[in-house]
Design a protein around this motif. Structure first.
Motif, mmCIF file in Angstrom:
data_model
loop_
_atom_site.group_PDB
_atom_site.id
_atom_site.type_symbol
_atom_site.label_atom_id
_atom_site.label_comp_id
_atom_site.label_asym_id
_atom_site.label_seq_id
_atom_site.Cartn_x
_atom_site.Cartn_y
_atom_site.Cartn_z
ATOM 1 N N TYR A 1 0.839 -1.203 0.000
ATOM 2 C CA TYR A 1 0.000 0.000 0.000
ATOM 3 C C TYR A 1 0.873 1.252 0.000
ATOM 4 O O TYR A 1 0.631 2.204 -0.761
ATOM 5 C CB TYR A 1 -0.918 -0.019 1.222
ATOM 6 C CG TYR A 1 -1.606 1.289 1.513
ATOM 7 C CD1 TYR A 1 -2.702 1.716 0.759
ATOM 8 C CD2 TYR A 1 -1.157 2.115 2.551
ATOM 9 C CE1 TYR A 1 -3.329 2.925 1.032
ATOM 10 C CE2 TYR A 1 -1.784 3.322 2.836
ATOM 11 C CZ TYR A 1 -2.868 3.721 2.072
ATOM 12 O OH TYR A 1 -3.484 4.909 2.338
ATOM 13 N N ARG B 1 -4.554 5.241 -6.975
ATOM 14 C CA ARG B 1 -5.289 5.367 -8.239
ATOM 15 C C ARG B 1 -5.657 4.021 -8.839
ATOM 16 O O ARG B 1 -6.571 3.914 -9.649
ATOM 17 C CB ARG B 1 -4.432 6.132 -9.248
ATOM 18 C CG ARG B 1 -3.989 7.512 -8.797
ATOM 19 C CD ARG B 1 -2.964 8.081 -9.768
ATOM 20 N NE ARG B 1 -2.403 9.344 -9.309
ATOM 21 C CZ ARG B 1 -1.388 9.953 -9.889
ATOM 22 N NH1 ARG B 1 -0.822 9.399 -10.963
ATOM 23 N NH2 ARG B 1 -0.936 11.092 -9.416
ATOM 24 N N SER C 1 -7.808 1.745 0.638
ATOM 25 C CA SER C 1 -7.378 1.094 -0.602
ATOM 26 C C SER C 1 -8.255 1.396 -1.807
ATOM 27 O O SER C 1 -7.813 1.264 -2.950
ATOM 28 C CB SER C 1 -7.339 -0.423 -0.394
ATOM 29 O OG SER C 1 -8.655 -0.941 -0.238
ATOM 30 N N GLY C 2 -9.511 1.759 -1.566
ATOM 31 C CA GLY C 2 -10.441 1.930 -2.667
ATOM 32 C C GLY C 2 -11.034 0.627 -3.158
ATOM 33 O O GLY C 2 -11.739 0.612 -4.179
ATOM 34 N N THR D 1 -6.931 9.818 0.541
ATOM 35 C CA THR D 1 -7.510 9.282 -0.689
ATOM 36 C C THR D 1 -6.827 7.964 -1.030
ATOM 37 O O THR D 1 -5.649 7.766 -0.718
ATOM 38 C CB THR D 1 -7.328 10.264 -1.858
ATOM 39 O OG1 THR D 1 -5.932 10.530 -2.032
ATOM 40 C CG2 THR D 1 -8.061 11.565 -1.574
ATOM 41 N N PRO D 2 -7.541 7.042 -1.674
ATOM 42 C CA PRO D 2 -6.935 5.748 -2.014
ATOM 43 C C PRO D 2 -5.981 5.869 -3.191
ATOM 44 O O PRO D 2 -5.978 6.875 -3.907
ATOM 45 C CB PRO D 2 -8.150 4.882 -2.377
ATOM 46 C CG PRO D 2 -9.164 5.858 -2.871
ATOM 47 C CD PRO D 2 -8.967 7.100 -2.043
ATOM 48 N N ARG E 1 -11.714 2.300 2.710
ATOM 49 C CA ARG E 1 -11.416 3.717 2.496
ATOM 50 C C ARG E 1 -9.975 3.917 2.050
ATOM 51 O O ARG E 1 -9.695 4.673 1.106
ATOM 52 C CB ARG E 1 -11.667 4.500 3.795
ATOM 53 C CG ARG E 1 -11.258 5.968 3.736
ATOM 54 C CD ARG E 1 -11.360 6.622 5.109
ATOM 55 N NE ARG E 1 -10.416 6.060 6.068
ATOM 56 C CZ ARG E 1 -9.138 6.440 6.175
ATOM 57 N NH1 ARG E 1 -8.635 7.357 5.350
ATOM 58 N NH2 ARG E 1 -8.346 5.889 7.088
#
Length: 275
Positions: free
Chosen positions: A136, A207, A241-242, A204-205, A239
């Protein structure tokens, strides 16, 4: 990893399998042959490189594990992609290093290794337990280089702090395990697991598309406050990792790649379809 003295059964039960952080301290099963070593500025890395085609799929193990834990996953993955599994410094055939062992340093060493081997991005990053946190962090530091993330029961960035506050009995047993069982490399990685994360924008995760696979079973000593904490952190990984959802793997413990290698390969295919 050896068991604690059987004369203290309650302590032994607590110490048997407490942490999401530990995918498995002792590995078993088939071994992967070390094909080569790469000399980096601050480490020498033993690795296995196999398969062909794009993208390259890069595997990162959890605390205490080398590349051998991916033995059940690599043969099938190598039929479709170039695959790389390696021993972090201090594990397997890789000698120890004096370099820091925080997630950012581990990610930067992986970046150096991929460049050294001439593997071109973007990559699919697969990580188990603490290795999931490392992957991550890589995706946040090098977003343009990542085609997908497959996180297997990943260690949450706030895992150890939350364990101490929300599951104190488990935290106390983990402190004992660190003192009694960990080698120098494991201790360094454990102590540095949250260091450098202030550099990472976690609002933010990444892309790239992500899959989040989590264990489907907990041992008796993990039930209660520890399991509750882990489930809360699994939901927060959505949240971070998306990933579209949490995917519990029925019958699998923390080392999903050993308990169900087929589902790991399916997850790799799934994230690539989402590109």
């Amino acid at each position: 990893m050896p068991s604690l003295i059987a004369a203290r059964p309650a302590q032994a039960i607590l110490l048997s399998s407490l942490s999401l952080l530990l995918s498995a301290c002792a590995t078993s099963g088939a071994k992967l042959d070390t094909t080569a070593s790469a000399i980096l500025p601050d480490a020498t890395i033993a690795y296995t490189l196999a398969g062909h085609g794009k993208p390259a799929v890069v595997f990162q193990s959890g605390l205490g594990d080398g590349k051998d834990v991916w033995a059940g996953v690599l043969p099938d993955a190598a039929k479709h992609y170039t695959v790389l599994a390696y021993d972090r410094p201090g594990y397997g055939a890789s000698p120890k290093t004096t370099a820091p062992r925080d997630p950012c340093t581990v990610a930067e060493q992986q970046h150096q290794l991929l460049a050294k081997l001439g593997l071109k991005p973007p990559y699919v990053l697969v990580g188990n337990s603490l290795g999931g946190l490392y992957q991550y962090v890589y995706a946040k530091l090098y977003p343009q280089e990542v085609a997908g993330l497959v996180l297997l029961d990943p260690t949450h960035p706030d895992h150890w702090r939350r364990m101490q506050s929300d599951a104190p009995a488990s935290a106390m047993a983990m402190k004992t395990k660190r003192t009694v069982m960990f080698n120098a490399t494991e201790t360094a990685e454990f102590d540095a697991q949250a260091q450098c994360l202030e550099r990472i924008d976690m609002r933010t995760p990444p892309r790239s598309p992500a899959m989040l696979l989590v264990r489907g079973k907990f041992s008796i000593d993990e039930m209660g406050s520890y399991e509750t904490m882990v489930h809360a952190q699994e939901n927060d990984w959505l949240r971070l990792s998306g990933a579209p959802r949490v995917e519990p793997v029925t019958g699998a413990g923390a080392a999903i790649q050993k308990d169900n290698p087929v589902i790991v390969n399916e997850a790799i295919k799934t994230v690539l379809k989402q590109k």
